[in-house]
Write an enzyme that holds these catalytic residues in place. Structure first.
Site, short mmCIF file in Angstrom:
data_model
loop_
_atom_site.label_atom_id
_atom_site.label_comp_id
_atom_site.label_asym_id
_atom_site.label_seq_id
_atom_site.Cartn_x
_atom_site.Cartn_y
_atom_site.Cartn_z
N GLU A 157 0.84 -1.36 -0.08
CA GLU A 157 0.19 -0.01 -0.03
C GLU A 157 0.80 1.46 -0.19
OE1 GLU A 157 -2.97 -0.34 3.12
OE2 GLU A 157 -3.85 -2.31 2.24
N ASN A 198 2.58 -4.59 -3.45
CA ASN A 198 0.94 -5.10 -3.13
C ASN A 198 0.38 -4.04 -3.00
OD1 ASN A 198 -0.75 -7.24 -2.92
ND2 ASN A 198 -0.75 -7.02 -0.50
N HIS A 234 -9.64 -6.13 -2.76
CA HIS A 234 -10.91 -5.66 -1.89
C HIS A 234 -12.03 -4.90 -2.47
CE1 HIS A 234 -8.53 -7.09 1.53
NE2 HIS A 234 -7.70 -6.53 0.98
N GLU A 264 -5.83 -10.68 -2.02
CA GLU A 264 -6.57 -10.37 -0.89
C GLU A 264 -7.95 -10.30 -1.25
OE1 GLU A 264 -4.93 -7.36 1.70
OE2 GLU A 264 -3.06 -7.77 1.26
N ASP A 266 -11.56 -10.24 -1.39
CA ASP A 266 -13.18 -10.13 -1.02
C ASP A 266 -14.06 -9.32 -1.36
OD1 ASP A 266 -12.34 -7.99 0.57
OD2 ASP A 266 -11.81 -8.77 2.25
#
Ligand SMILES: *[C@@H]1O[C@H](CO)[C@@H](O)[C@H](O)[C@H]1NC(C)=O
Ligand SMILES: *[C@@H]1O[C@H](CO)[C@@H](O)[C@H](O)[C@H]1NC(C)=O
Ligand SMILES: *[C@@H]1O[C@H](CO)[C@@H](O)[C@H](O)[C@H]1NC(C)=O
Length: 344
Positions: A157, A198, A234, A264, A266
């Site tokens: 990030e 990432n 996400h 990651e 979701d």
């Protein structure tokens, strides 16, 4: 001839009905590998109490649904080095051991991130101290897990949501050069782990992604040992970019010779969930899977835990949830079928 055709037809029908598995249903990981991905994985941890939950552990460690595990928290700086120079790898070691025993490969997550830092880092105000603490941390942790991990999220990030570099403590005190240096330091110790940058919201191919593309191109042009870009994934139900946009976003990095992965995933929704939202979510998961499969160097997909029971979403977005392919009772949701549809 006639008999052979019947036989062929019969075999074909059996294969189609069984999803090409010859009678046994294939798991997400088996389907993913069959499609050329390296794995279908999940984040998890033995820190939240989830590993005392037998139905959960049965899926995570015994079902072969996942071929890769990523520590949700156990390898983060704030957990492994709570005091400067004092390392505790218990959680990460447990995860590596359990993952290997279950036949899973392990991704390392994450060496440098501005969040979940130990208190002593946040109070540092001079570059020399921050530099020394940061690189001691990177070197010790990479050395500890050397040979155990297929990948490391080296930096996590680092871009601002609206584009430009994120103004973290690392960026503000060390300048952006610490990122290249972090990749070099990790690679000097572990030559085999694929080193990732990432980040989230790179999926939309917008201003944040443009910053990422030009920054990563700069690293590649300077010979920095960066091997891959992780798309966290996400996302929100009904707001997932099209396959075309996702492929464009991923391909910008694979065109540089890098690998990409969804690291990651979701796909959350406003609660309460409804059948319509769950059906849309299934389509959204399928979109993400199809995009990865459409990009030859997209190596894998990881969900950020697999059961809604242990998702981080409600804790951070209190009105949202139901983001994962299994529900709180460890039952498969339509999203699971969406992933399977994408993988077949
Ligand atoms: C395969 O999946 C179907 C549909 O989910 C289920 O009804 C069936 O029992 C499964 N078969 C096996 C062998 O697990
Ligand atoms: C080390 O980490 C583990 C797992 O997070 C934790 O249970 C344990 O209490 C820690 N040990 C020390 C000495 O802090
Ligand atoms: C999970 O943690 C508990 C408590 O630290 C420990 O007893 C158990 O063995 C761990 N499970 C695995 C599979 O490592």
């Amino acid at each position: 001839m006639w008999t052979t055709s019947i036989l062929v037809l019969h075999c074909f029908a059996t294969l189609v009905l069984a999803g090409g598995s010859g009678g046994k249903n294939r798991t997400l990981n088996q389907l993913a590998v069959q499609q050329g991905l390296h794995y279908f994985g999940s984040a998890s941890d033995n820190l939240s109490g989830s590993w005392d939950d037998e139905p959960y552990v049965d899926i995570l460690l015994k079902s072969h649904e996942f071929g890769q595990i990523t520590p949700a928290n156990a390898m983060k700086w704030g957990l492994v080095e709570t005091q400067r120079g004092v390392y505790n790898y218990t959680g990460g070691d447990q995860l590596v051991k359990a993952g290997k025993k279950a036949g899973m490969v392990v991704r390392g997550h994450a060496l440098v991130w501005h969040s979940q830092l130990p208190d002593y880092v946040g109070t540092i105000t001079d570059a020399a101290t921050l530099h020394s603490v940061t690189f001691a941390h990177i070197k010790d942790e990479v050395k500890h897990f050397k040979g155990e991990l297929i990948a490391w999220d080296v930096v996590n990030e680092v871009f601002e949501d609206t584009g430009g570099m994120r103004e973290t403590i690392f960026y503000n005190l060390l300048g952006e050069g610490y990122i290249a240096e972090a990749f070099r330091a990790a690679h000097a110790i572990d030559k085999h782990a694929k080193l990732y940058l990432n980040d989230y919201n790179l999926e939309f191919a917008d201003a944040k992604w443009e910053t990422a593309v030009s920054f990563v191109q700069g690293l590649v042009d300077s010979g920095v040992p960066i091997h891959a870009v992780g798309f966290q994934g996400h996302l929100l139900v009904g707001q997932v970019p099209t396959v075309e946009t996702l492929v464009k976003a991923l391909s910008a990095f694979t065109d540089m010779g890098l690998e990409v992965a969804f690291t990651e995933v979701d796909i959350r929704m406003e609660m309460p969930f409804t059948d319509d939202k769950l059906a849309q979510q299934a389509k959204d998961y399928q979109t993400v899977v199809e995009a990865c499969l459409a990009v030859p160097k997209c190596v894998g997909i990881t969900v950020w835990d697999f059961s809604d029971k242990y998702s981080w979403i409600p804790g951070v977005f209190p009105t949202q949830g139901a983001a994962l392919p299994w529900d709180e009772n460890m039952q498969k949701k339509p999203a699971y079928g969406g992933i399977v549809a994408g993988l077949t």
